[in-house]
Design a protein around this motif. Structure first.
Motif, PDB file in Angstrom:
ATOM      1  N   GLU A 122       0.824  -1.209   0.000  1.00 29.91           N
ATOM      2  CA  GLU A 122       0.000   0.000   0.000  1.00 29.91           C
ATOM      3  C   GLU A 122       0.858   1.259   0.000  1.00 29.91           C
ATOM      4  N   ALA A 123       2.033   1.182   0.590  1.00 30.36           N
ATOM      5  CA  ALA A 123       2.959   2.318   0.621  1.00 30.36           C
ATOM      6  C   ALA A 123       3.894   2.322  -0.587  1.00 30.36           C
ATOM      7  N   ALA A 163       4.516   0.377 -12.431  1.00 31.05           N
ATOM      8  CA  ALA A 163       4.510   0.719 -13.861  1.00 31.05           C
ATOM      9  C   ALA A 163       3.084   0.784 -14.417  1.00 31.05           C
ATOM     10  N   ASP A 164       2.800   1.882 -15.114  1.00 32.32           N
ATOM     11  CA  ASP A 164       1.496   2.104 -15.748  1.00 32.32           C
ATOM     12  C   ASP A 164       1.561   1.531 -17.166  1.00 32.32           C
ATOM     13  N   MET A 165       1.255   0.260 -17.304  1.00 30.76           N
ATOM     14  CA  MET A 165       1.474  -0.428 -18.568  1.00 30.76           C
ATOM     15  C   MET A 165       0.408  -0.098 -19.618  1.00 30.76           C
ATOM     16  N   PHE A 171      -2.682   4.169 -11.089  1.00 31.11           N
ATOM     17  CA  PHE A 171      -2.060   3.010 -10.474  1.00 31.11           C
ATOM     18  C   PHE A 171      -3.163   2.132  -9.908  1.00 31.11           C
ATOM     19  N   ASP A 172      -3.238   0.903 -10.372  1.00 27.81           N
ATOM     20  CA  ASP A 172      -4.365   0.043 -10.034  1.00 27.81           C
ATOM     21  C   ASP A 172      -4.226  -0.664  -8.691  1.00 27.81           C
ATOM     22  N   GLY A 173      -3.077  -0.528  -8.039  1.00 26.67           N
ATOM     23  CA  GLY A 173      -2.930  -1.081  -6.696  1.00 26.67           C
ATOM     24  C   GLY A 173      -2.573  -2.553  -6.677  1.00 26.67           C
ATOM     25  N   ASP A 174      -2.785  -3.159  -5.506  1.00 23.16           N
ATOM     26  CA  ASP A 174      -2.379  -4.541  -5.265  1.00 23.16           C
ATOM     27  C   ASP A 174      -3.406  -5.506  -5.837  1.00 23.16           C
ATOM     28  N   ARG A 182       4.746  -4.025 -14.420  1.00 21.49           N
ATOM     29  CA  ARG A 182       5.639  -4.581 -15.441  1.00 21.49           C
ATOM     30  C   ARG A 182       6.048  -6.013 -15.079  1.00 21.49           C
ATOM     31  N   TYR A 183       5.981  -6.902 -16.061  1.00 20.72           N
ATOM     32  CA  TYR A 183       6.257  -8.334 -15.918  1.00 20.72           C
ATOM     33  C   TYR A 183       5.292  -9.008 -14.936  1.00 20.72           C
ATOM     34  N   GLY A 184       4.196  -8.329 -14.580  1.00 18.11           N
ATOM     35  CA  GLY A 184       3.280  -8.854 -13.582  1.00 18.11           C
ATOM     36  C   GLY A 184       3.804  -8.729 -12.165  1.00 18.11           C
ATOM     37  N   CYS A 185       4.762  -7.838 -11.937  1.00 16.03           N
ATOM     38  CA  CYS A 185       5.437  -7.720 -10.647  1.00 16.03           C
ATOM     39  C   CYS A 185       4.451  -7.428  -9.517  1.00 16.03           C
ATOM     40  N   SER A 186       4.446  -8.310  -8.513  1.00 15.57           N
ATOM     41  CA  SER A 186       3.621  -8.101  -7.327  1.00 15.57           C
ATOM     42  C   SER A 186       4.462  -7.727  -6.113  1.00 15.57           C
ATOM     43  N   GLY A 187       5.755  -7.520  -6.318  1.00 19.65           N
ATOM     44  CA  GLY A 187       6.653  -7.213  -5.207  1.00 19.65           C
ATOM     45  C   GLY A 187       7.825  -8.170  -5.197  1.00 19.65           C
TER      46      GLY A 187
END
Length: 403
Positions: A122-123, A163-165, A171-174, A182-187
């Protein structure tokens, strides 16, 4: 001297047990309210017990483990809690108060500290948490006020996560239900120390910290079929370290990575849960929750071939043509000809919850569970000694008892 055979096979008998490591952020701290009962001594295998009990806790489930063999301690990440035990399973201390997601762990032999992934989605903040484990001497030490935890910010991860793909300025959040990230990065989740990819000097090579992305499960996009791994030389990270202050997340960290790499596995659910370098074979293990795409075999254990150097090539499935450093999978286990991927289906608990290589063909694998204590559900963790066989479907099996 250890040998680096370039494969994970051997005449050993297998590794059972690991478990899932969710990457959802925990928004409320759960303190350690359990009093684990010390386990009885078990038969030793080369001076190590066949299992180490990590206790039962009001926390999230076990996410990762690390071992300090010289001093005789095991460390368990319990999502919002770190537990330190001796090798008989007696609790020595704990660190509480994390409101983010504390994930996979590894022990840095160079400085004697434990490194772990720490997320605050969230941060929009992702850190390596560095724990001064020699100072963990009692239960319920607060992560923010005792000086036990320092953190380093990972700018590269934040850049890909935010990343705003689709270019809509939002930003669509979690969530994985979006073309963003980008690349489906979730963290991040998996972390491990090992040589630079392609460095064949093995144990003689300078160790770097490798950090694996979490990757959202999303079967409707094509640009999320790689595991993404970053490498960092942490020798000069002291200048970046800051205390953990959750109310005011800092942004002190390296401006660049020492290497960014891509391994084509097919989409997985939350990416590499546990990453481990195996000094016996010279290869890297990646344990993941199975993916959902019908065009892939959706293995849950993969191995990177440590004997082969990364090769620059196209990163498949991207919106715009892109090239990067590609890591080859070890050509063992099951092979899916359609996707070209190798791996192990590994049903059950096989590394997703914690994986520690002993660099001699044996591994500790985490087993996760729950128990009821006075109407309260507590999470349990146990490190179980296994050995690598490389057999399909499950490449691990229990170590045979000593005579």
């Amino acid at each position: 001297m250890r040998t680096h055979t370039g494969h994970l096979g051997g005449p050993l008998a297998a590794i059972v047990a690991a478990v899932f490591a969710c990457t959802a952020v925990v928004t409320t701290a759960s303190t350690a309210l359990a009093e684990p009962v010390p386990s009885p001594a078990r038969p030793a295998h080369g001076g190590l017990p066949s299992s180490v009990d990590g206790g039962a806790w009001r926390s999230g489930h076990v996410q990762g483990m690390a071992i300090d063999r010289r001093k005789g301690f095991m460390y368990f990440s319990m999502t919002n809690l770190l537990v330190k035990t001796d090798l008989r399973g007696n609790p020595v201390g704990s660190v509480t108060g994390f409101t983010g997601h504390l994930g996979d762990l590894d022990f840095n032999e160079r400085d004697g500290r434990v490194y772990g992934s720490l997320e605050y989605k969230e941060a929009k903040s992702f850190y390596i948490a560095i724990l001064d484990v020699d100072r963990i001497t009692r239960m319920d030490m607060d992560a923010q006020t005792t000086g036990v935890v320092s953190t380093v910010y990972l700018k590269e991860v934040v850049k890909d996560f935010t990343a705003d793909m689709n270019g809509d300025g939002v930003f669509d959040g979690d969530t994985g239900r979006t073309p963003d990230h980008r690349y489906g990065c979730s963290g991040i989740d998996g972390v491990a120390f090992g040589p630079a990819f392609g460095d064949r000097r093995g144990e003689h090579a300078r160790k770097k910290l490798t950090v694996a992305y979490g990757v959202y499960a999303n079967a409707d996009r094509t640009d999320n079929d790689h595991q993404v791994l970053l490498q960092y030389d942490v020798a000069r990270w002291k200048k970046y370290e800051r205390p953990l202050t959750e109310s005011a997340p800092h942004t002190s960290g390296p401006a660049r990575v020492d290497g960014k790499f891509f391994a084509y596995t097919g989409n997985t659910t939350y990416g590499v849960q546990n990453l481990e370098y195996d000094g016996h074979s010279g290869n890297w293990l990646m344990a993941a929750y199975k993916g959902t795409k019908p065009g892939f075999p959706n293995y849950s254990v993969f191995a990177l071939d440590g004997a082969r150097k990364p090769v620059r090539g196209p990163i498949r499935g991207q919106q715009d043509p892109e090239r990067g450093l590609l890591l080859p999978l070890l050509r063992e286990g099951a092979h899916d000809a359609a996707s070209g991927t190798y791996g192990w289906p590994a049903p059950g608990q096989y590394g997703q919850y914690g994986l520690v290589s002993l660099d001699d063909g044996r591994f500790y694998v985490a087993r996760s569970g729950t128990l009821q204590d006075g109407g309260v559900t507590k999470q349990t963790a146990r490190a179980e000694l296994n050995t690598w066989t490389g057999l399909t479907p499950s490449p691990f099996g229990p170590v045979a008892p000593t005579a």
